[in-house]
Design a protein around this motif. Structure first.
Motif, PDB file in Angstrom:
ATOM      1  N   SER A 207       0.834  -1.204   0.000  1.00 15.20           N
ATOM      2  CA  SER A 207       0.000   0.000   0.000  1.00 15.20           C
ATOM      3  C   SER A 207       0.863   1.246   0.000  1.00 15.20           C
ATOM      4  O   SER A 207       1.999   1.239   0.486  1.00 15.20           O
ATOM      5  N   SER A 362      -0.702  10.914  -3.611  1.00 13.97           N
ATOM      6  CA  SER A 362      -2.150  11.131  -3.688  1.00 13.97           C
ATOM      7  C   SER A 362      -2.561  11.555  -5.093  1.00 13.97           C
ATOM      8  O   SER A 362      -3.564  11.082  -5.644  1.00 13.97           O
ATOM      9  N   SER A 365      -2.265   8.484  -7.413  1.00 13.62           N
ATOM     10  CA  SER A 365      -3.292   7.494  -7.090  1.00 13.62           C
ATOM     11  C   SER A 365      -4.672   7.947  -7.555  1.00 13.62           C
ATOM     12  O   SER A 365      -5.461   7.144  -8.063  1.00 13.62           O
ATOM     13  N   ARG A 366      -4.959   9.222  -7.416  1.00 16.69           N
ATOM     14  CA  ARG A 366      -6.260   9.732  -7.841  1.00 16.69           C
ATOM     15  C   ARG A 366      -6.396   9.692  -9.363  1.00 16.69           C
ATOM     16  O   ARG A 366      -7.485   9.442  -9.888  1.00 16.69           O
ATOM     17  N   LYS A 369      -7.197   6.050 -10.158  1.00 14.90           N
ATOM     18  CA  LYS A 369      -8.568   5.706  -9.766  1.00 14.90           C
ATOM     19  C   LYS A 369      -9.612   6.335 -10.687  1.00 14.90           C
ATOM     20  O   LYS A 369     -10.718   5.819 -10.838  1.00 14.90           O
ATOM     21  N   ASN A 370      -9.251   7.449 -11.298  1.00 16.86           N
ATOM     22  CA  ASN A 370     -10.174   8.114 -12.217  1.00 16.86           C
ATOM     23  C   ASN A 370     -10.056   7.593 -13.640  1.00 16.86           C
ATOM     24  O   ASN A 370     -10.614   8.181 -14.567  1.00 16.86           O
ATOM     25  N   TYR A 392       1.244   2.534  -8.471  1.00 11.34           N
ATOM     26  CA  TYR A 392      -0.034   3.134  -8.110  1.00 11.34           C
ATOM     27  C   TYR A 392      -1.207   2.292  -8.599  1.00 11.34           C
ATOM     28  O   TYR A 392      -2.289   2.313  -8.012  1.00 11.34           O
ATOM     29  N   ASP A 396      -3.947   0.339  -5.839  1.00 10.30           N
ATOM     30  CA  ASP A 396      -5.354   0.751  -5.890  1.00 10.30           C
ATOM     31  C   ASP A 396      -6.237  -0.409  -5.444  1.00 10.30           C
ATOM     32  O   ASP A 396      -6.383  -1.405  -6.162  1.00 10.30           O
ATOM     33  N   THR A 398      -9.368  -0.697  -5.346  1.00  8.92           N
ATOM     34  CA  THR A 398     -10.653  -0.798  -6.059  1.00  8.92           C
ATOM     35  C   THR A 398     -10.484  -1.314  -7.480  1.00  8.92           C
ATOM     36  O   THR A 398     -11.466  -1.443  -8.204  1.00  8.92           O
ATOM     37  N   ARG A 399      -9.244  -1.645  -7.889  1.00  7.35           N
ATOM     38  CA  ARG A 399      -9.018  -1.928  -9.303  1.00  7.35           C
ATOM     39  C   ARG A 399      -9.674  -3.221  -9.774  1.00  7.35           C
ATOM     40  O   ARG A 399      -9.885  -3.413 -10.973  1.00  7.35           O
ATOM     41  N   GLN A 401     -12.667  -4.330  -8.579  1.00  8.36           N
ATOM     42  CA  GLN A 401     -14.106  -4.345  -8.333  1.00  8.36           C
ATOM     43  C   GLN A 401     -14.908  -4.506  -9.626  1.00  8.36           C
ATOM     44  O   GLN A 401     -15.854  -5.304  -9.686  1.00  8.36           O
TER      45      GLN A 401
END
Length: 408
Positions: A207, A362, A365-366, A369-370, A392, A396, A398-399, A401
């Motif tokens: 992480s 951050s 990573s954002r 995620k976007n 990164y 993540d 959520t990658r 999901q």
């Protein structure tokens, strides 16, 4: 050709069909040889007491500056005047050159002239390889490095928060490997003892610490509370004054706009502190990171988010400056360090375990995620390798999901 060797002269002199030698009129024996390929090399030429003619290489331009090369030539000239033979003495010194002596006498001057992060680079070697500093360069080998790695794993260095991870130790070895590559280039050792050395296996899926949405709200709520408190104090003081105190500007210090820029652009701390108002392209809504100040020496353009642009606009209006560094001391120099302001803000906002560099994490990573593609993330962050950017993606949570939505 007898001339006063200067950097302007070297930049303006075009290479010829054969090598050109410019001999300095200020220091006897100091010269620069310009090859047809454009390579410019400094030398010191002299004769020994026996009449033998010798030539010592002082460095290549522009890696070595004219001033530094001339100072070396002066030193060797003084030795020859007293009957010394600098080339022979240098050869003997190389045979007993320790890692510490190499770093102090050879690598440090090069790093200070060519590496923007030279302080951290030199510190990483000096602290990370303390037990090996007295070892001769010629005696460094794989067995010593294996023993040192085990020593390092169980030693907390000054200022560190805990025992080093394998990733940290690997960065230590990579830094030393780069330094020893220069030793090979300078012919101090025949081969790099770290070339091909197997580094420790790192966890690529670990992480990455980033600022959470709640922490970001806490941080900027704290800045607002600071300003509101000052306004309240001014209101109370103005009740008894004929000429009221003015209200404070939006930013009470440089730390808040610096944080906003870091979150909105992913710029490194050094890149932010070296940025000038000339780097802000208001028309195209970008800020330019110049290659000279970038870690990988490559320039890049970063688009400004509305929040980042507003922060820059307000800071410029507040400081009244349209040229020079964006963040400066009162004397016009850069803020050398922002640690105290950063940690004071974290303490007041009750945020723990967050480094300033985590704002860059951050940002990356954002982007991931976007759904921003990896090549674009790599370019925006200024990574030299896609491997760095892939951290990164792995980090993540959520990658996967979307990948399992159709399983039930």
């Amino acid at each position: 050709m007898g001339v006063l060797i200067t950097e302007d002269l070297l930049d303006e002199t075009e290479p010829g069909d054969t090598a050109i030698e410019l001999r300095d009129t200020k220091v006897s024996g100091f010269l620069c040889r310009i090859q047809p390929t454009g390579l410019r090399t400094f030398y010191f030429e002299y004769r020994t007491d026996s009449g033998a003619r010798r030539r010592m290489k002082l460095g290549r331009y522009p890696e070595a500056s004219v001033t530094r090369a001339r100072e070396k030539a002066k030193k060797y000239s003084a030795e020859t005047t007293l009957g010394g033979d600098p080339a022979q003495e240098k050869k003997q010194a190389r045979q007993v050159l320790t890692l510490a002596a190499f770093i102090d006498e050879w690598y440090a001057p090069f790093a200070e002239s060519n590496l923007s992060s030279h302080k951290s680079v030199l510190q990483r070697i000096r602290y990370g390889f303390q037990p090996l500093l007295k070892t001769k360069l010629s005696e460094l080998n794989e067995e010593l490095f294996d023993k040192h790695r085990e020593w390092r794993r169980n030693r907390k260095l000054p200022g560190a928060r805990g025992l080093p991870s394998d990733a940290t130790i690997n960065r230590d070895f990579a830094t030393l490997r780069a330094a020893l590559s220069k030793a090979v280039g300078w012919k101090l050792i025949p081969v790099n003892p770290l070339l091909g050395y197997k580094l420790a296996k790192e966890d690529a899926n670990q992480s990455i610490r980033t600022i959470t949405d709640d922490e970001e709200k806490q941080l900027f709520a704290m800045f607002k509370a600071r300003r509101d408190k000052m306004i309240k104090q001014i209101d109370a003081a103005n009740e008894e004054r004929e000429h009221p105190f003015p209200y404070p500007p939006r930013f009470l210090s440089h730390i808040e706009p610096i944080i906003l820029i870091a979150l909105g652009t992913g710029m490194r701390r050094r890149e932010i502190l070296q940025a000038t108002w000339a780097d802000v392209d208001w028309t195209n809504n970008v800020i330019v990171v110049r290659g000279k100040g970038a870690k990988n020496k490559q320039s890049r353009e970063l688009p400004l988010t509305p929040r980042t642009r507003q922060a820059l606009t307000d800071w410029q209006a507040q400081t009244g400056s349209k040229s020079g560094f964006i963040f400066t001391k009162y004397d016009g120099g850069r803020f050398v360090d922002i640690k105290s302001g950063w940690y004071d803000a974290l303490t007041e906002a009750k945020i723990t375990g967050l480094r300033f560099h985590d704002l860059r994490h951050s940002y990356a990573s954002r982007l991931v995620k976007n759904g921003v593609d990896i090549a674009t993330v790599k370019s925006l962050c200024g990574h030299s390798s896609i491997t760095t950017t892939m951290r990164y993606v792995h980090a993540d949570p959520t990658r996967f999901q979307s990948a399992i939505k159709g399983l039930e």
